[in-house]
Scaffold this active site. Structure first.
Site, PDB file in Angstrom:
ATOM      1  N   HIS A 165      39.267  56.646  53.054  1.00 53.61           N
ATOM      2  CA  HIS A 165      38.692  55.739  52.045  1.00 53.61           C
ATOM      3  C   HIS A 165      39.618  54.542  51.925  1.00 53.61           C
ATOM      4  CE1 HIS A 165      36.529  55.377  47.890  1.00 53.61           C
ATOM      5  NE2 HIS A 165      36.945  54.191  48.314  1.00 53.61           N
TER       6      HIS A 165
ATOM      7  N   GLU B 115      32.226  57.307  40.499  1.00 53.73           N
ATOM      8  CA  GLU B 115      33.517  56.733  40.099  1.00 53.73           C
ATOM      9  C   GLU B 115      33.337  56.231  38.671  1.00 53.73           C
ATOM     10  OE1 GLU B 115      36.625  53.148  41.362  1.00 53.73           O
ATOM     11  OE2 GLU B 115      34.565  53.096  42.084  1.00 53.73           O
TER      12      GLU B 115
ATOM     13  N   HIS C  17      29.882  55.443  48.023  1.00 56.25           N
ATOM     14  CA  HIS C  17      30.633  55.492  46.771  1.00 56.25           C
ATOM     15  C   HIS C  17      29.680  56.001  45.685  1.00 56.25           C
ATOM     16  CE1 HIS C  17      33.451  53.123  48.980  1.00 56.25           C
ATOM     17  NE2 HIS C  17      34.154  52.739  47.941  1.00 56.25           N
TER      18      HIS C  17
ATOM     19  N   ASP D 213      42.222  53.382  48.957  1.00 54.55           N
ATOM     20  CA  ASP D 213      41.154  52.498  48.502  1.00 54.55           C
ATOM     21  C   ASP D 213      41.432  51.029  48.843  1.00 54.55           C
ATOM     22  OD1 ASP D 213      38.757  51.777  47.370  1.00 54.55           O
ATOM     23  OD2 ASP D 213      39.263  52.363  45.334  1.00 54.55           O
ATOM     24  N   ASP D 214      42.101  50.306  47.945  1.00 55.41           N
ATOM     25  CA  ASP D 214      42.459  48.894  48.149  1.00 55.41           C
ATOM     26  C   ASP D 214      43.943  48.736  47.831  1.00 55.41           C
ATOM     27  OD1 ASP D 214      39.643  47.462  48.423  1.00 55.41           O
ATOM     28  OD2 ASP D 214      39.477  48.898  46.771  1.00 55.41           O
TER      29      ASP D 214
ATOM     30  N   HIS E 150      39.344  50.203  52.217  1.00 56.39           N
ATOM     31  CA  HIS E 150      38.626  48.947  52.425  1.00 56.39           C
ATOM     32  C   HIS E 150      39.584  47.961  53.079  1.00 56.39           C
ATOM     33  CE1 HIS E 150      35.230  50.179  49.832  1.00 56.39           C
ATOM     34  NE2 HIS E 150      36.173  50.844  49.184  1.00 56.39           N
TER      35      HIS E 150
END
Length: 339
Positions: free
Chosen positions: A15, A198, A195, A276-277, A17
């Site tokens: 996961h 969340e 996704h 994630d980011d 990005h």
């Protein structure tokens, strides 16, 4: 000792990005190269801006930063910078999300996006022995018609793209809105993820499974609000790609001690840890492992199992998955004998 164990244990990241790995230093470098005006005057000002109250406030700056990505070389540099970082963290396999609509909407050809990322992944394969898959995500706050257009534009690069996903602002944009484009993806043989759960409710996870036919849920932390959903996820061994630092940064949980990943793990769910980011959320994959381990007192056995889950949940052929699982088993045994 735990820090070294986390650093050295083999792991996969599922996961991530790629646009979310844009560190301020690279943002300024690309802005200068491409003559793009930034709304920030310094690297420090960018870092100060990385304070988010929710998913939307993060997305606003995330899309602003993406404006510096214009050419094949930019996407290569972005991806390569990430791969070099996680190679040091002993990541053996990555499954990377990218958002073509973030770029094509600015006039960047989809070919430039895909070719730049793919070139970096190929370089990592030969230089590091790191395997990888590319997952193309649709922005759920845009229309399904736009997603279908993007899907069709990407088909010439089918051999470089393993799967499709669904990301961006979740609340108010249910997965079932994208049934048709995911049906097209099924016809073309793509893997499917989304996704869900969340900021959105457990119902979004049900929809991702039943309306889109996904085999993996990204985030999914709100599944614990629905006992029947948890039972299904455990029974069908549906993996969840959890991102602890992201969840705190975006206010899904107030503090790390409140995070429910240990409860998810103890319920028999196939949870994985991811970043994630990472440029925006304060840490790459090992930072996420270490922070959640410290906050919830995860044992060496817990960490080892979550690392195993990352490979069990990935899209590699089963024989390669088995090799990685064996490597983790040997590593964990050796560490236990040496302690």
């Amino acid at each position: 000792m735990m820090k070294e164990f986390i650093k050295r244990i083999p792991k996969a990241e599922l996961h991530l990005h790629i646009e979310g790995t844009l560190e301020p230093e690279l943002m300024f470098k690309l802005a200068k190269r491409n003559q793009v005006d930034l709304s920030f005057s310094s690297i420090e000002e960018v870092r100060d801006a990385y304070k988010f109250s929710n998913l939307q406030s993060f997305l606003n700056i995330y899309y602003n930063g993406a404006n510096v990505l214009l050419h094949t070389e930019d996407f290569f540099d972005l991806t390569w910078a990430y791969l070099e970082k996680v190679n040091v963290e002993n990541v053996k396999h990555v499954e990377i999300f990218f958002d073509p609509q973030t770029h094509t909407g600015r006039g960047v050809p989809i070919s430039d996006v895909i070719e730049g990322i793919h070139s970096a992944l190929e370089k990592a394969k030969y230089k590091f022995g790191m395997t990888s898959y590319l997952i193309m995500c649709f922005l759920r706050d845009l229309s399904e018609e736009e997603a279908i257009k993007t899907f069709e534009e990407a088909l010439p690069f089918r051999s470089w793209i393993e799967g499709v996903g669904l990301d961006s602002a979740e609340v108010g944009f249910p997965p079932k809105k994208f049934e048709r484009v995911f049906a097209k993806a099924t016809e073309e043989g793509f893997r499917k993820v989304a996704h869900a759960g969340e900021e959105g409710p457990p119902e979004y996870i049900w929809q991702a499974l039943d309306s889109l036919g996904v085999s993996r849920i990204d985030h999914g932390v709100r599944c614990m609000e629905d006992a029947k959903l948890v039972e299904r996820l455990v029974k069908e061994r549906i993996p969840l790609t959890v991102c602890p630092l992201s969840n705190i940064k975006l206010g899904v949980f107030e503090k790390m001690k409140d995070h429910n990943i240990k409860e998810m793990f103890d319920s028999g769910l196939c949870v994985t840890i991811n970043s994630d980011d990472p440029a925006y959320f304060g840490g790459y994959i090992n930072d996420n492992f270490l922070t959640i381990q410290k906050s919830l007192n995860l044992s060496f056995k817990d960490v080892s199992q979550i690392a195993k889950n990352s490979f069990s949940a990935c899209f590699l052929p089963q024989d390669l998955i088995d090799n990685h699982l064996q490597d983790i088993e040997i590593f964990t045994l050796n560490e236990a004998n040496n302690s």
